[in-house]
Design a protein around this motif. Structure first.
Motif, PDB file in Angstrom:
ATOM      1  N   ARG A  37       0.672   4.128  -2.589  1.00 19.58           N
ATOM      2  CA  ARG A  37       0.334   5.558  -2.100  1.00 19.58           C
ATOM      3  C   ARG A  37       1.002   6.647  -2.387  1.00 19.58           C
ATOM      4  O   ARG A  37       0.500   7.770  -2.759  1.00 19.58           O
ATOM      5  CB  ARG A  37       0.050   5.152  -0.604  1.00 19.58           C
ATOM      6  N   ARG A  70       1.111  -1.199   0.006  1.00 19.15           N
ATOM      7  CA  ARG A  70       0.083   0.124   0.091  1.00 19.15           C
ATOM      8  C   ARG A  70       0.936   1.282   0.012  1.00 19.15           C
ATOM      9  O   ARG A  70       0.567   2.255  -0.652  1.00 19.15           O
ATOM     10  CB  ARG A  70      -1.078  -0.005   1.100  1.00 19.15           C
ATOM     11  N   THR A 130      -6.143   1.584  -1.983  1.00 21.61           N
ATOM     12  CA  THR A 130      -7.232   1.495  -1.105  1.00 21.61           C
ATOM     13  C   THR A 130      -7.919   0.181  -1.416  1.00 21.61           C
ATOM     14  O   THR A 130      -9.095   0.053  -0.836  1.00 21.61           O
ATOM     15  CB  THR A 130      -8.135   2.685  -1.049  1.00 21.61           C
ATOM     16  N   ALA A 149      -2.042   5.471  -6.915  1.00 22.07           N
ATOM     17  CA  ALA A 149      -2.351   5.825  -5.749  1.00 22.07           C
ATOM     18  C   ALA A 149      -3.654   5.439  -5.117  1.00 22.07           C
ATOM     19  O   ALA A 149      -3.916   5.189  -4.149  1.00 22.07           O
ATOM     20  CB  ALA A 149      -2.179   7.507  -5.407  1.00 22.07           C
TER      21      ALA A 149
END
Length: 202
Positions: free
Chosen positions: A183, A179, A194, A190
């Protein structure tokens, strides 16, 4: 045959679509990539095995967590050391330890792969490298691809290719690396950070 553009030193970040369980949410640092194939290590697969249990002399030089990482499914009985040397060691002024450096200015026992990242010869006495190392990770096994195999996987959308940062090698919380790498991208990647662990629960 068309010439392969080298991705050595870059990261392969597994896409959510990658089905191979060996590489689920994997972040792979490519240590070698050319027309003969590719070799890398998975940066975010810590094992329960302490470095001190298998390579006692190197244990004090490894960062947290001080465990062996599974670099990939190939040659799990072999060990690879990847280390970061702070600064550009090729531009350093001569020092009392310069006799412990190669003709290129790199520390003896360390071979530059990309930027400040390099491979450690684990046969080298650890004390020769101790003063130069910024961080060290020990990997059991590696990830390998034959000629054209990685290019096929890239064409199939299995991997995102992004720039590495020296801190990726020694991330103290490797389970968050997938992640974290996504990110920091200045693109739609990016948003992928999530992506839920189990899309069916979303």
């Amino acid at each position: 045959m068309t010439e392969v553009s080298s991705l050595t030193g870059r990261l392969l970040v597994a896409t959510p679509a990658l089905a191979d369980p060996n590489f689920d949410r994997a972040v792979v640092l490519l240590l070698d990539h050319d027309e003969k194939g590719s070799l890398g290590v998975v940066l975010n697969r810590p094992t329960p095995v302490s470095v001190g249990d298998v390579l006692e002399g190197w244990a004090e030089l490894t960062g947290e967590p001080g465990v062996v990482f599974q670099g990939g499914p190939v040659s799990l009985d072999s060990a690879l050391g990847v280390a970061v040397i702070p600064g550009d060691s090729t531009e350093r002024a001569p020092s009392p330890s310069s006799r412990l450096r190669s003709s290129r200015g790199d520390p003896i026992g360390w071979r530059r792969v990309h930027g400040a990242i390099g491979l450690v010869d684990l046969e080298t006495p650890p004390e020769l490298l101790a003063a130069a190392l910024g961080s060290l990770r020990i990997f059991a096994g590696y990830s390998g691809w034959g000629p054209g195999q990685l290019e096929d996987e890239l064409a199939d959308g299995a991997w995102y290719v992004v720039e590495s940062e020296p801190g990726d090698v020694s991330s103290p919380v490797p389970e968050n690396l997938w992640r974290a790498v996504l990110r920091r991208q200045r693109s739609e990647l990016a948003m992928i950070a999530t992506y839920p662990d189990d899309p069916s629960l979303n």
